[in-house]
Design a protein around this motif. Structure first.
Motif, mmCIF file in Angstrom:
data_model
loop_
_atom_site.group_PDB
_atom_site.id
_atom_site.type_symbol
_atom_site.label_atom_id
_atom_site.label_comp_id
_atom_site.label_asym_id
_atom_site.label_seq_id
_atom_site.Cartn_x
_atom_site.Cartn_y
_atom_site.Cartn_z
ATOM 1 N N SER A 117 0.824 -1.207 0.000
ATOM 2 C CA SER A 117 0.000 0.000 0.000
ATOM 3 C C SER A 117 0.862 1.263 0.000
ATOM 4 O O SER A 117 0.558 2.236 -0.695
ATOM 5 C CB SER A 117 -0.929 -0.003 1.220
ATOM 6 O OG SER A 117 -1.761 -1.140 1.203
ATOM 7 N N VAL A 118 1.927 1.261 0.784
ATOM 8 C CA VAL A 118 2.834 2.412 0.818
ATOM 9 C C VAL A 118 3.484 2.613 -0.548
ATOM 10 O O VAL A 118 3.615 3.751 -1.032
ATOM 11 C CB VAL A 118 3.902 2.230 1.909
ATOM 12 C CG1 VAL A 118 4.993 3.292 1.781
ATOM 13 C CG2 VAL A 118 3.268 2.313 3.300
ATOM 14 N N MET A 119 3.886 1.517 -1.196
ATOM 15 C CA MET A 119 4.490 1.627 -2.520
ATOM 16 C C MET A 119 3.484 2.181 -3.535
ATOM 17 O O MET A 119 3.862 2.923 -4.455
ATOM 18 C CB MET A 119 4.999 0.260 -2.984
ATOM 19 C CG MET A 119 6.203 -0.242 -2.190
ATOM 20 S SD MET A 119 7.581 0.944 -2.164
ATOM 21 C CE MET A 119 7.997 1.019 -3.902
ATOM 22 N N SER A 120 2.209 1.846 -3.358
ATOM 23 C CA SER A 120 1.182 2.390 -4.253
ATOM 24 C C SER A 120 1.090 3.900 -4.108
ATOM 25 O O SER A 120 0.920 4.636 -5.092
ATOM 26 C CB SER A 120 -0.175 1.759 -3.948
ATOM 27 O OG SER A 120 -0.164 0.382 -4.247
ATOM 28 N N LEU A 121 1.194 4.388 -2.863
ATOM 29 C CA LEU A 121 1.171 5.833 -2.631
ATOM 30 C C LEU A 121 2.405 6.502 -3.210
ATOM 31 O O LEU A 121 2.320 7.559 -3.854
ATOM 32 C CB LEU A 121 1.066 6.121 -1.135
ATOM 33 C CG LEU A 121 -0.289 5.868 -0.469
ATOM 34 C CD1 LEU A 121 -0.174 6.080 1.040
ATOM 35 C CD2 LEU A 121 -1.360 6.788 -1.041
ATOM 36 N N ASN A 123 4.352 5.471 -5.620
ATOM 37 C CA ASN A 123 4.373 5.404 -7.087
ATOM 38 C C ASN A 123 3.151 6.054 -7.737
ATOM 39 O O ASN A 123 3.005 6.022 -8.966
ATOM 40 C CB ASN A 123 4.451 3.941 -7.536
ATOM 41 C CG ASN A 123 5.753 3.282 -7.117
ATOM 42 O OD1 ASN A 123 6.788 3.928 -7.020
ATOM 43 N ND2 ASN A 123 5.692 1.981 -6.849
ATOM 44 N N VAL A 124 2.292 6.653 -6.911
ATOM 45 C CA VAL A 124 1.068 7.325 -7.391
ATOM 46 C C VAL A 124 0.272 6.401 -8.325
ATOM 47 O O VAL A 124 -0.045 6.748 -9.473
ATOM 48 C CB VAL A 124 1.402 8.654 -8.105
ATOM 49 C CG1 VAL A 124 0.145 9.499 -8.269
ATOM 50 C CG2 VAL A 124 2.446 9.439 -7.328
ATOM 51 N N GLU A 125 -0.016 5.196 -7.830
ATOM 52 C CA GLU A 125 -0.797 4.247 -8.616
ATOM 53 C C GLU A 125 -2.283 4.523 -8.398
ATOM 54 O O GLU A 125 -2.806 4.293 -7.314
ATOM 55 C CB GLU A 125 -0.451 2.811 -8.210
ATOM 56 C CG GLU A 125 0.989 2.425 -8.496
ATOM 57 C CD GLU A 125 1.315 1.024 -8.013
ATOM 58 O OE1 GLU A 125 0.394 0.346 -7.507
ATOM 59 O OE2 GLU A 125 2.475 0.612 -8.125
ATOM 60 N N TRP A 204 -8.059 9.292 -5.121
ATOM 61 C CA TRP A 204 -7.484 7.964 -5.357
ATOM 62 C C TRP A 204 -6.663 7.459 -4.191
ATOM 63 O O TRP A 204 -6.603 6.260 -3.915
ATOM 64 C CB TRP A 204 -6.625 7.995 -6.630
ATOM 65 C CG TRP A 204 -5.433 8.929 -6.493
ATOM 66 C CD1 TRP A 204 -5.383 10.237 -6.835
ATOM 67 C CD2 TRP A 204 -4.150 8.594 -5.944
ATOM 68 N NE1 TRP A 204 -4.151 10.762 -6.535
ATOM 69 C CE2 TRP A 204 -3.378 9.770 -6.003
ATOM 70 C CE3 TRP A 204 -3.581 7.435 -5.429
ATOM 71 C CZ2 TRP A 204 -2.055 9.808 -5.544
ATOM 72 C CZ3 TRP A 204 -2.273 7.453 -4.966
ATOM 73 C CH2 TRP A 204 -1.528 8.643 -5.035
ATOM 74 N N TRP A 205 -6.010 8.373 -3.454
ATOM 75 C CA TRP A 205 -5.108 7.980 -2.370
ATOM 76 C C TRP A 205 -5.861 7.381 -1.191
ATOM 77 O O TRP A 205 -5.280 6.659 -0.366
ATOM 78 C CB TRP A 205 -4.308 9.202 -1.895
ATOM 79 C CG TRP A 205 -5.148 10.406 -1.597
ATOM 80 C CD1 TRP A 205 -5.438 11.422 -2.442
ATOM 81 C CD2 TRP A 205 -5.831 10.692 -0.372
ATOM 82 N NE1 TRP A 205 -6.245 12.346 -1.835
ATOM 83 C CE2 TRP A 205 -6.503 11.927 -0.565
ATOM 84 C CE3 TRP A 205 -5.936 10.058 0.860
ATOM 85 C CZ2 TRP A 205 -7.278 12.509 0.446
ATOM 86 C CZ3 TRP A 205 -6.703 10.638 1.864
ATOM 87 C CH2 TRP A 205 -7.362 11.852 1.653
ATOM 88 N N MET A 206 -7.166 7.654 -1.085
ATOM 89 C CA MET A 206 -7.944 7.099 0.026
ATOM 90 C C MET A 206 -7.982 5.576 -0.021
ATOM 91 O O MET A 206 -8.087 4.900 1.014
ATOM 92 C CB MET A 206 -9.371 7.652 0.009
ATOM 93 C CG MET A 206 -9.483 9.085 0.508
ATOM 94 S SD MET A 206 -11.211 9.671 0.536
ATOM 95 C CE MET A 206 -11.942 8.543 1.723
ATOM 96 N N ASP A 207 -7.878 5.025 -1.241
ATOM 97 C CA ASP A 207 -7.890 3.569 -1.396
ATOM 98 C C ASP A 207 -6.676 2.937 -0.713
ATOM 99 O O ASP A 207 -6.800 1.985 0.062
ATOM 100 C CB ASP A 207 -7.903 3.225 -2.883
ATOM 101 C CG ASP A 207 -7.980 1.727 -3.130
ATOM 102 O OD1 ASP A 207 -8.953 1.107 -2.675
ATOM 103 O OD2 ASP A 207 -7.062 1.177 -3.774
ATOM 104 N N ALA A 208 -5.490 3.488 -0.989
ATOM 105 C CA ALA A 208 -4.267 2.961 -0.387
ATOM 106 C C ALA A 208 -4.237 3.213 1.118
ATOM 107 O O ALA A 208 -3.784 2.366 1.896
ATOM 108 C CB ALA A 208 -3.033 3.586 -1.054
ATOM 109 N N VAL A 209 -4.733 4.383 1.527
ATOM 110 C CA VAL A 209 -4.776 4.694 2.964
ATOM 111 C C VAL A 209 -5.689 3.708 3.694
ATOM 112 O O VAL A 209 -5.369 3.222 4.790
ATOM 113 C CB VAL A 209 -5.245 6.143 3.190
ATOM 114 C CG1 VAL A 209 -5.520 6.386 4.672
ATOM 115 C CG2 VAL A 209 -4.201 7.130 2.675
#
Length: 329
Positions: A117-121, A123-125, A204-209
């Protein structure tokens, strides 16, 4: 004499009174139901997960949730095996091993989810959640995710509360850990729903959070249960199923001190799973030389205090071991 020997050498199942055996049968049924519910949940969540990190985290948590019930079911079979030369204490500690397996898996998977999840944030996935066709109508796929997560969060909470009621009478820490995880599943479902809705409104970032929140919850469960499991397997002082001071230890010590020939007494008690192994150190009064019958009677008396006092050794000593005294901490 035969009664004491049976109590101290029987299998884990034989050690349980009828009330606890019935509770164990109910717990086994609940764990099989849990596995069935999880199978359906995993299939549905996997079907609608898409590219959402929060949904993937929820799916992986559901997959991980298979471990505690499976470990419990295996352990309840193993404890039926009686003691032998290789396992003179019986197989009660299979409960502790199951607890350790479940806790370790929680910790590892929680760490894996946080990393992803941190890597997704970083890398702005941005997870794409597009449209899908349902009954000939195009709808946003996120609504299916929300519906599935809302529905999947209800059965575990109900099952968790039912298991919690059985964990105390059984003194079963695996069942308690599983029930605790089930009761908290609503928070996972809620966090996932928030993450998916966040995608829908462009955040979009709420998903990873949300996935990180789920992962932190998993790690917290893992750390708490890992500490408890390791302490039990390394013979820490026996505690209650929810890791509090066990009143039974004070009770058996008080009963022993009340014996007319006993000057001092302290117990060394280890948790074997459902039951306790007790070494009662006793200092006889001056001039008293306890007979075999007196030691046997005390042992039998302690066995009768509670079913959890499964195996007792009474050890006459000139003084109480220093590590059992209050000054030793």
């Amino acid at each position: 004499m035969a009664q004491v020997e049976e109590a101290s050498t029987g299998s884990g199942h034989d050690a349980l009174p009828e009330e606890q055996r019935e509770a164990l049968r109910k717990a086994i049924r609940l764990e099989w139901i849990t596995i069935g519910v999880l199978a359906v949940t995993v299939a549905l969540v996997g079907l609608v997960a898409g590219q959402s990190q929060a949904m993937r985290a929820a799916w992986l948590e559901d997959m991980l949730s298979f471990l505690p019930p499976i470990a419990f079911l295996i352990a309840t079979r193993v404890i039926r095996i009686g003691p032998n030369m290789r396992h003179p204490y019986g197989h009660h500690r299979s409960i502790g091993v199951a607890h350790l397996v479940a806790a370790t898996a929680l910790l590892i998977m929680g760490g894996f989810l946080i990393f992803n999840s941190v890597m997704s944030l970083v890398n702005v996935e941005k997870p794409p959640v597009g449209l899908t066709v349902l009954f000939g109508q195009e709808i946003w796929a996120g609504w299916l995710m929300v519906i599935v997560m809302a529905a999947s969060g209800i059965p575990p909470v109900i099952l968790g509360r039912m298991k919690m009621k059985l964990a105390e009478p059984l003194h079963d820490k695996v069942l308690y850990a599983d029930a605790d995880m089930n009761k908290a599943d609503w928070s996972t479902a809620l966090a996932t729903i928030i993450g998916v809705l966040g995608i829908g409104i462009g955040l979009w970032w709420m998903d990873a959070v949300a996935a990180i929140v789920v992962a932190v919850s998993i790690i917290a469960d893992g750390v708490r249960n890992l500490i408890a499991a390791v302490e039990d397997l390394t013979d820490t002082r026996a505690m209650t199923f929810d890791e509090k001071e066990h009143p039974l230890i004070d009770e058996i010590e008080d009963i022993t001190r009340a014996m007319p020939w006993v000057a001092e007494a302290d117990a060394r008690v280890r948790d074997q799973g459902h039951v306790f192994h007790v070494e009662m150190f006793v200092v006889p009064k001056p001039g008293q030389d306890p007979t075999v019958e007196q030691l046997h009677d005390l042992r039998e008396t302690l066995h009768d205090v509670d079913w959890k006092v499964h195996d007792v050794a009474v050890v006459p000593v000139p003084e109480i071991p220093v590590y059992l005294t209050p000054a030793a901490g």
